[in-house]
Design a protein around this motif. Sequence first.
Motif, PDB file in Angstrom:
ATOM      1  N   PRO A 310       0.883  -1.377   0.043  1.00 39.52           N
ATOM      2  CA  PRO A 310      -0.005   0.109  -0.100  1.00 39.52           C
ATOM      3  C   PRO A 310       0.912   1.417  -0.055  1.00 39.52           C
ATOM      4  N   VAL A 311       0.413   2.404  -0.477  1.00 42.19           N
ATOM      5  CA  VAL A 311       1.198   3.517  -0.620  1.00 42.19           C
ATOM      6  C   VAL A 311       1.464   3.864   0.904  1.00 42.19           C
ATOM      7  N   GLY A 312       2.650   4.239   0.944  1.00 44.68           N
ATOM      8  CA  GLY A 312       3.261   4.797   2.436  1.00 44.68           C
ATOM      9  C   GLY A 312       3.393   3.573   3.396  1.00 44.68           C
ATOM     10  N   SER A 313       3.439   2.325   2.934  1.00 45.60           N
ATOM     11  CA  SER A 313       3.431   1.174   3.823  1.00 45.60           C
ATOM     12  C   SER A 313       4.911   0.586   3.555  1.00 45.60           C
ATOM     13  N   ASP A 314       5.448   0.096   4.605  1.00 48.70           N
ATOM     14  CA  ASP A 314       6.646  -0.946   4.597  1.00 48.70           C
ATOM     15  C   ASP A 314       6.194  -2.241   4.770  1.00 48.70           C
ATOM     16  N   MET A 315       4.859  -2.469   4.915  1.00 49.01           N
ATOM     17  CA  MET A 315       4.367  -4.122   5.277  1.00 49.01           C
ATOM     18  C   MET A 315       3.542  -4.297   4.024  1.00 49.01           C
ATOM     19  N   GLU A 316       3.809  -5.545   3.611  1.00 49.44           N
ATOM     20  CA  GLU A 316       3.028  -6.052   2.352  1.00 49.44           C
ATOM     21  C   GLU A 316       1.716  -6.202   2.875  1.00 49.44           C
ATOM     22  N   SER A 317       0.537  -6.239   2.060  1.00 51.19           N
ATOM     23  CA  SER A 317      -0.708  -6.539   2.020  1.00 51.19           C
ATOM     24  C   SER A 317      -0.985  -7.852   1.095  1.00 51.19           C
ATOM     25  N   ALA A 318      -1.843  -8.783   1.444  1.00 45.45           N
ATOM     26  CA  ALA A 318      -2.259  -9.838   0.672  1.00 45.45           C
ATOM     27  C   ALA A 318      -3.432  -9.991   0.177  1.00 45.45           C
ATOM     28  N   SER A 319      -3.764 -10.406  -1.052  1.00 45.95           N
ATOM     29  CA  SER A 319      -5.180 -10.573  -1.474  1.00 45.95           C
ATOM     30  C   SER A 319      -5.040 -11.605  -2.601  1.00 45.95           C
ATOM     31  N   ASP A 320      -5.872 -12.678  -2.321  1.00 45.95           N
ATOM     32  CA  ASP A 320      -5.995 -13.794  -3.574  1.00 45.95           C
ATOM     33  C   ASP A 320      -7.233 -13.563  -4.149  1.00 45.95           C
ATOM     34  N   PHE A 321      -7.228 -12.939  -5.440  1.00 49.08           N
ATOM     35  CA  PHE A 321      -8.348 -12.793  -6.171  1.00 49.08           C
ATOM     36  C   PHE A 321      -8.179 -13.162  -7.515  1.00 49.08           C
ATOM     37  N   GLN A 322      -9.052 -13.373  -8.224  1.00 53.84           N
ATOM     38  CA  GLN A 322      -9.134 -13.789  -9.673  1.00 53.84           C
ATOM     39  C   GLN A 322      -9.289 -12.637 -10.461  1.00 53.84           C
ATOM     40  N   LEU A 323      -8.487 -12.396 -11.534  1.00 50.67           N
ATOM     41  CA  LEU A 323      -8.375 -11.076 -12.102  1.00 50.67           C
ATOM     42  C   LEU A 323      -9.108 -11.237 -13.682  1.00 50.67           C
ATOM     43  N   LEU A 324     -10.233 -10.341 -13.725  1.00 53.80           N
ATOM     44  CA  LEU A 324     -10.998 -10.335 -14.882  1.00 53.80           C
ATOM     45  C   LEU A 324     -10.467  -8.837 -15.670  1.00 53.80           C
ATOM     46  N   CYS A 325     -10.105  -8.787 -17.039  1.00 60.03           N
ATOM     47  CA  CYS A 325      -9.977  -7.434 -17.350  1.00 60.03           C
ATOM     48  C   CYS A 325     -10.846  -7.236 -18.613  1.00 60.03           C
ATOM     49  N   GLY A 326     -10.957  -5.856 -18.802  1.00 62.80           N
ATOM     50  CA  GLY A 326     -11.815  -5.690 -20.122  1.00 62.80           C
ATOM     51  C   GLY A 326     -11.019  -4.522 -20.881  1.00 62.80           C
ATOM     52  N   THR A 327     -11.147  -4.556 -22.190  1.00 62.08           N
ATOM     53  CA  THR A 327     -10.487  -3.493 -22.933  1.00 62.08           C
ATOM     54  C   THR A 327     -11.014  -3.235 -24.550  1.00 62.08           C
ATOM     55  N   ASN A 328     -11.110  -2.261 -24.911  1.00 66.73           N
ATOM     56  CA  ASN A 328     -11.379  -1.959 -26.241  1.00 66.73           C
ATOM     57  C   ASN A 328     -10.158  -1.633 -26.988  1.00 66.73           C
ATOM     58  N   ARG A 329      -9.158  -1.596 -26.431  1.00 69.75           N
ATOM     59  CA  ARG A 329      -7.898  -1.216 -27.021  1.00 69.75           C
ATOM     60  C   ARG A 329      -7.143  -2.380 -27.592  1.00 69.75           C
ATOM     61  N   ASP A 330      -6.332  -2.055 -28.610  1.00 68.72           N
ATOM     62  CA  ASP A 330      -5.233  -3.167 -29.049  1.00 68.72           C
ATOM     63  C   ASP A 330      -4.124  -3.262 -28.194  1.00 68.72           C
ATOM     64  N   LEU A 331      -3.837  -4.112 -27.050  1.00 71.13           N
ATOM     65  CA  LEU A 331      -3.007  -4.337 -26.163  1.00 71.13           C
ATOM     66  C   LEU A 331      -1.737  -4.517 -26.748  1.00 71.13           C
TER      67      LEU A 331
END
Length: 530
Positions: A310-331
């Motif tokens: 996190p911004v301004g932190s020296d300790m890590e945060s954890a999060s186990d999520f599945q990522l979905l992405c959307g785009t109308n651009r040519d990546l």
Amino acid sequence: MQKVALGLLGPVLDQGTSHKRWERWRPTVALCQQDDLLIRRFVLLYQRRYSRLLKKVVEDIRQVSPETEVIPRLMEFDNPWNFEEVFSALHDFAVAFPFDPEQEEYLVHITTGTHVAQICLFLLTESRHLPARLVQTSPSRQPETKTSGDYTIIDLDLSRYDRIATRFNQEKNDDICFLKSGIATRNHQFNRLIEQIEQVAANSVEPILLTGPTGAGKSRLARRIYELKKARHRLKGTFVEVNCATLRGDASMSALFGHKRGAFTGAIQDRPGLLRAADGGILFLDEVGELGADEQAMLLRAIEEKTFLPVGSDMESASDFQLLCGTNRDLNAAVAQGTFREDLLARINLWTFHLPGLRERPEDIEPNLDYELDRFAERTGTRVTFNREARRHFLTFAMSSVAAWSANFRDLGAAVTRMATLAPGGRITVEEVDEEIARLRRGWPQNNGNVKNDFLAGILGEEALADLDLFDQAQLTRVLEICRSSRSLSEAGRILYQASRREKKTTNDADRLRKYLAKFGITWKDIAGK
């Protein structure tokens, strides 16, 4: 083929050394007492402390089934209720056993042993480490078969069970229908796409990338994927949606990854961030191509390591999520331009699905029209319909090359809402349709998605151009480009018919080209003057 049984000696169910044992049902012995099931070999797994019982069971099997050869195999467990220990021992046995499925048929007896052992035998059979079918014995209620009991052979190939197969197919079809919001879509490629997404949603936790033009339904499909996984108990967290185009400056890092109190001016308290909010669920990053370079780097680490700072932190945060992405651009183009990280694209590009726009699915306009009418009824409590002529008139326009549908389903939904709201007496007439068509055409870009529209319009005229399919527009545009760069009709013909003219004894390329152009009312003079 000869039948070979594999099973565990049951120190409780198989017990008995006195003559009264013949009055009881004992599963290991009973398996060899079946009139219609001849066991040629019985590989019996036992523990050393039950050696006396083993000896008696072997003698009894020889008495009831002299044809059966019993092969004792010592298998020690310190704790028969320890899953890891039991599974490891049975797995090692399965790997080392000299199976010969072409000559022998194997049955795994799962009636004896602890529940842990029975589960392990099931798993090893289901995974084909044990190339066998399961056999289950049970006591009988009939006096004449009291000690021998009954048996059932269980085949784990579920496709052989018609009722089960039908049920699974129906569940799969229900899930596909759910992903399509119940719309009976007709486009074959789109339906195949949704079938693949259903399989991936059910079986994968890797990132999914949804591409396609604005309004193609990426956000709605992402939420449907979440709801489907939630219904199948594949996740327990929430659905968090972020439009990355709205994240700008320092606030974007804080919004995504959170911050510590005092990290910057205005940070008066800790903020967990959206990645933490998606822990155990799904994080949908719409317009992911709009993320800044720093956010992309942090996101890559969060995907790969499930941790971030996190911004301004020296300790890590954890999060186990599945990522979905959307785009109308040519990546890929964005990577080439240096605005999108190549390693991030490689990480989110495992499952990529392109959602086609409305113009690419003209046969799906009618079922989506009905869907939008149903949505209007749900929102307003008022059921509105088309009269027959108005419906035909609107669909003719909607499925023509004139209809740009630049915002795709957003355009269609807005059109239905306007017509339904203005419909007199809950009935949409041709008048409302004409007004809506005019409104749509005014709001769409002038090129309507046509290839080289200005050039073709200058030669054909706007009305004639509107009557041409996009395929004809694309082909005609390329032909006219060749003509404009050629000095004569003959030279243009030689270039355009270069491959097919080799197969002709006599060629008249200019005449072939003249006839092609004439279909559109175009002459060489029309082209040369442009």
